[in-house]
Design an enzyme around this catalytic site. Structure first.
Site, short mmCIF file in Angstrom:
data_model
loop_
_atom_site.label_atom_id
_atom_site.label_comp_id
_atom_site.label_asym_id
_atom_site.label_seq_id
_atom_site.Cartn_x
_atom_site.Cartn_y
_atom_site.Cartn_z
N ASP A 20 12.14 20.72 -0.94
CA ASP A 20 13.30 19.81 -0.89
C ASP A 20 14.56 20.65 -0.63
O ASP A 20 14.51 21.88 -0.65
CB ASP A 20 13.35 19.12 -2.27
CG ASP A 20 14.40 18.03 -2.38
OD1 ASP A 20 14.86 17.54 -1.35
OD2 ASP A 20 14.76 17.68 -3.53
N GLU B 232 18.09 21.77 3.83
CA GLU B 232 18.98 21.57 5.01
C GLU B 232 19.70 22.86 5.40
O GLU B 232 19.96 23.02 6.58
CB GLU B 232 19.98 20.45 4.71
CG GLU B 232 19.34 19.08 4.52
CD GLU B 232 18.56 18.93 3.22
OE1 GLU B 232 18.93 19.65 2.26
OE2 GLU B 232 17.61 18.16 3.16
N ASP C 133 17.08 10.14 -0.03
CA ASP C 133 17.55 9.34 -1.18
C ASP C 133 18.05 7.96 -0.76
O ASP C 133 19.26 7.74 -0.63
CB ASP C 133 18.65 10.12 -1.90
CG ASP C 133 18.14 11.46 -2.40
OD1 ASP C 133 16.91 11.69 -2.37
OD2 ASP C 133 18.97 12.28 -2.82
C1 NOJ Z 1 16.89 15.46 -3.93
C2 NOJ Z 1 15.69 14.73 -3.42
O1 NOJ Z 1 16.01 13.98 -2.29
C3 NOJ Z 1 15.12 13.86 -4.51
O2 NOJ Z 1 13.97 13.21 -4.03
C4 NOJ Z 1 14.79 14.72 -5.72
O3 NOJ Z 1 14.33 13.89 -6.76
C5 NOJ Z 1 16.05 15.45 -6.18
N1 NOJ Z 1 16.55 16.25 -5.10
C6 NOJ Z 1 15.77 16.36 -7.39
O4 NOJ Z 1 14.90 17.37 -7.04
#
Ligand code: NOJ
Length: 899
Positions: free
Chosen positions: A508, A511, A583
């Site tokens: 994650d 970017e 998100d």
């Molecule tokens: C951002 C991610 O997009 C989300 O899915 C994740 O729960 C949070 N980071 C925490 O790791």
């Protein structure tokens, strides 16, 4: 500075109502974008009067027919009539049409610690290997150079510089038709600001050439000043264009004449808006144009911030591509259909990895499952509720204080034990490892000491910024030594996944997300391995991170297909990972938006895509949750995930009848796993979409070009319900075949719109007549436990004929690469069903049931296999009959005759 810093840091944790537009540059606030839009506007104003500054110098022409290469000097005229020479390189390609590259010939900026070249390595990540050239013949006259190869002709007009691609004598793509080509050559700040400078043409702007006035980027050193590259590309005859993810917008890209351009810049965008052109987590600079009898693709291979303007008219779609830095490197594809364009793209960029079968099942995630008891408790609840699932996920809180490669000891005292317990019911654990590494423990210490992190702008030391753990450094996954270090962590080192073979990874925030960085990301003047500025590699860096993880997992267990979910991606990410749309929110509009987003990924060769069910932020109401499961079951990647502040909403929490509706949706996905796996295998060899837009199936039907709320999954036509209080949907039937309702086998027929009932327990899905659908029907707790289950076939005839295909293998190793797989086709011809095995390995799986969607009177079925024959019972049903227990082995050819 610190005030802003902490405000941003705080914002990062707090769910907000909408995207914060002030965090992200608009085109007018971005030097290179604004300069190029200005340039284009000025040229457009002058119309035919405009005298282009770019021409091809015929004297310089170097041709290698057999090798498929043409080199020439492209001259850029300055204000005093002198020229800046650029190297124009054309390659006629075997697997596409043409590659065009343009670079500066002389570029010797007096900057010491930054690589002085224009970045020319994006293709190494975007393509699976250097594309193969093909020979051509050529002719030259005073106006143009013409190249001929197979059905293709390329015309290079000398002045003004313009390239036209023709196929079967029809022009399909034109480069620089509008004279927007612009390569900002190197010049010093002094040279540019001198009075009557020769370097700035009247049609150019100098906005933010050497400084960045955007409030969060004022520290950007811009060591080379203006260095953008831009070009216009016209898709002649196109009626719609698709691709260039990631945006939360319609499938068919919109005209941007009056709006922001589509921006490709990988950023961590909080509560993104729907129907927007804002940049998002990933980018694939590939676009397909569709219209009439032909289709074309444009692959703009650049790692820097990129904006794309689109102008549509009845006869064509004109695009304008604008990148901050790098060379011009563009590959052009011209074909009959969008499917063929995608196949060519797949040959260049690589097709999707054949997934580990478990990863096509249902995934249960949230931020966070708190401890071992929680993980095993959730697992048990699924079993009590008879809901299958394949993987449970651990978000950042499983670590000791967000130090990756550690476990929070009290909560997870024995991860090996936990994974063994999960393994008993065929479940997998997926844990998160982000690229930001908290300062002050051995992993980040080593990164700093070995200098294998992303470096500060002066290259002196590893850069520090903020992310989940607080102060952090970022491993530079472009550095070969970073790979070795990462390998150690997975193979020996901290050995995060212990002895398990049922542990996989989530990457994650790659970017990369930097809470206190400009536009929530890394400053553009940071330095990567090779002394390249971050500016030039920004969009592809996320790919290097998940590829590094993939390599390490392969080294950990060379015979297990790794599963990696990545948030950031670039062209080529499909070779090693899956992605999700980040998100989103638990609102109907995000459910609706998820469909075009997932479809778009399927139009750019990265089908392994999904969206968080049922919304990351917030709490879905029960109707929304049910509808989201009924939609999400079709995403190639099917995962529920939720924000740390949201309530628990695993499907068993909702209660009846909602839990049953969600169970039905999940079970339908499990039933369809043979279809999904077969589609993925097809994709992995030929690049065809897994979830296919209507426009890809029926490109010459103008009715479907804008359609992004219904789609095909193999032979299934699906129209999810995405609005509240709905009990009917209108579905478009694109041809004259019968479409059989998967639930009750009633038939829809006749091209055009049909209303169908869709109360809350109903998923509108139809089998296209002429197909055979292959399923597995027995309830198991996970896909691993279904491995040896028998198959069921649904024969859905059109004019008494139907065909289908099935692929399977062991579902987890690379043995399929040595031929250990079954590939078989099925053909129904009215009174016979014939299975022809194309490839086989030793397995005793059988076919236990065949449902023939026909009113025909049949009393007996004779099965023949391996020289033996036996009869199977026929059971008549509404609108169909069932051949019960025919029992042929699926790995050997057979024939069933109906009497
Ligand atoms: C951002 C991610 O997009 C989300 O899915 C994740 O729960 C949070 N980071 C925490 O790791």
């Amino acid at each position: 500075m610190y005030g802003t810093l902490f405000l941003l840091f705080w914002l990062a944790f707090v769910p907000v109502d909408a995207v914060k537009p002030y965090l992200f540059k608009k085109c007018s606030e971005s030097g290179f974008c604004s300069r190029n839009r200005h340039f284009a506007e000025e040229i457009a104003k002058q119309g035919d009067e405009y005298q282009s500054r770019y021409s091809v110098d015929l004297e310089s022409l170097k041709i290698d027919h057999d090798g498929g290469h043409l080199h020439a000097t492209l001259l850029k005229m300055l204000n005093d009539g002198t020229f800046v020479p650029l190297d124009l390189h054309l390659t006629t390609l075997q697997d596409a049409n043409l590659r065009v590259q343009v670079d500066e010939v002389h570029r010797s900026p007096p900057v010491t610690h930054v690589n002085p070249k224009r970045y020319n390595e994006a293709w190494k990540y975007a393509l699976q290997s250097e594309p193969k050239a093909r020979e051509f013949t050529h002719s030259v006259d005073s106006e143009k150079i013409t190249l001929n190869y197979n059905d293709y002709v390329t015309e290079i007009q000398l002045h003004p510089f313009k390239i036209t691609l023709l196929r079967n004598n029809q022009a399909q793509l034109v480069l620089n038709e509008r004279n927007f080509f612009n390569l900002e050559h190197y010049r010093t700040r002094e040279e540019q600001s001198r009075e009557n400078s020769i370097h700035i043409a009247p049609e150019e702007s100098t906005f933010d050439s050497y400084t960045d006035s955007f409030k969060d980027s004022r520290d950007d050193k811009l060591p080379f000043g203006p260095e953008s590259v831009a070009l216009d590309v016209s898709f002649l005859g196109a009626k719609a264009v698709y691709g260039i993810p990631e945006h939360a917008d319609s499938l068919s890209l919109k005209d941007t004449s009056e709006t922001e351009p589509y921006r490709l810049y990988n950023v961590d965008i909080f509560e993104y808006e729907t129907q927007s052109k804002y940049p998002m987590y990933g980018s694939i600079p590939f676009m397909i144009g569709v219209g009439g009898e032909s289709s074309a693709g444009v692959f703009w291979i650049t790692g820097s911030d990129t904006n794309v303007d689109i102008k549509k008219s009845d006869s064509q779609v004109q695009t304008h591509w604008i990148s901050e830095s790098g060379i011009l490197d563009i590959i052009l594809i011209t074909e009959d259909t969008p499917g063929q364009v995608l196949q060519s793209y797949g040959k260049l960029s690589g097709n999707s990895v054949l997934p580990n079968l478990f990863s096509l099942g249902y995934h249960q995630s949230r931020w966070n499952y708190n401890d071992e008891e929680d993980v095993l408790g959730v697992t048990a609840k699924f079993d009590e509720s008879l809901i299958p699932f394949d993987a449970i996920w651990l978000d950042i809180e499983y670590t000791d204080d967000k130090k990756y490669f550690t476990w929070q000891k009290e909560a997870f005292p024995d991860p090996d034990r936990m994974m063994r317990k999960l393994d008993q019911t065929g479940r997998t654990l997926i844990v998160i490892i982000d690229p930001h590494l908290k300062v002050g423990y051995e992993i980040s210490d080593t990164v700093i000491q070995k200098k294998i992190g992303i470096l500060k702008s002066d290259g002196s030391d590893v850069y520090h910024g903020h992310s989940w753990p607080g102060e952090s450094v970022w491993i530079d996954s472009m550095h070969p030594d970073a790979q070795l270090f990462w390998d150690e962590q997975f193979v020996n080192g901290s050995n995060l996944l212990g002895h398990s073979t049922n542990g996989h990874l989530w990457n994650d925030m790659n970017e990369p997300s930097v809470f206190n960085g400009p536009e929530t990301s890394a400053p553009r003047d940071l330095i990567h391995y090779g002394d390249w500025e971050h500016r030039s590699v920004h969009n592809l860096w996320g790919l290097t991170y998940h590829e590094m993880t993939y390599e390490s997992l392969i080294k950990r267990n060379p015979n297990l297909r790794p599963f990696i979910l990545t948030r950031s991606f670039y062209a080529g990410s499909q070779r090693t990972s899956a992605m999700w749309t980040g998100d989103n929110s638990a609102k109907w509009e995000y459910l609706r938006e998820s469909i075009p987003m997932v479809l778009t990924m399927n139009t750019v060769g990265f089908p392994f895509a999904g969206a968080d069910l049922a919304g990351f932020f917030g709490n879905p109401d029960k109707d929304l949750q049910v509808r989201w499961y009924q939609t999400g079951l079709w995403y190639p990647f099917f995962r529920a995930h939720a924000h740390i502040d949201s309530r628990r909403h695993e499907p068993y929490v909702a209660g009846e009848p909602y839990t049953s509706y969600m169970r039905d949706a999940i079970k339908l996905r499990y039933k369809l796993l043979p279809l999904y796996y077969t589609l993925f295998q097809k994709n992995s060899v030929s690049g065809t979409p897994v979830v296919s837009p209507m426009a890809f199936e029926y490109p010459s039907d103008s009715e479907v070009l804008e359609m992004d709320n219904q789609f095909f999954v193999g032979p299934l036509l699906v129209k999810p319900v995405t609005s509240p209080d709905t009990d009917k949907v209108s579905i478009y039937i694109p041809d004259d075949k019968p479409y059989y309702d998967l639930q009750n086998y009633t038939v829809l027929q006749g091209k055009g719109y049909h209303d169908v009932d869709a109360p809350l327990d109903k998923i509108p899905v139809f089998i296209r007549g002429g197909s055979i659908l292959i399923t597995k029907e027995r309830y198991r707790r996970s896909s691993k436990l279904m491995k040896n289950d028998p198959y069921t076939l649904y024969v859905a005839p059109s004019e008494s004929a139907a065909t289908g295909e099935l692929y399977f293998d062991d579902g987890e190793t690379f043995a399929y690469q040595d031929g250990e797989f079954v590939l078989t086709t099925f053909e129904f011809t009215g009174n016979k069903i014939v299975s022809t095995v194309k490839n086989s390995y030793d397995t005793s799986i059988i076919i236990e049931k065949i449902v023939v969607l026909s009113d025909k009177e049949v009393t007996k079925a004779t099965v023949e296999q391996d020289g033996e024959s036996w009869t199977a019972e026929i059971v008549p049903q509404d609108h169909s009959f069932v051949i019960r227990n025919p029992k042929p082995l699926v790995a050997k050819s057979w024939t069933i005759t109906l009497h």
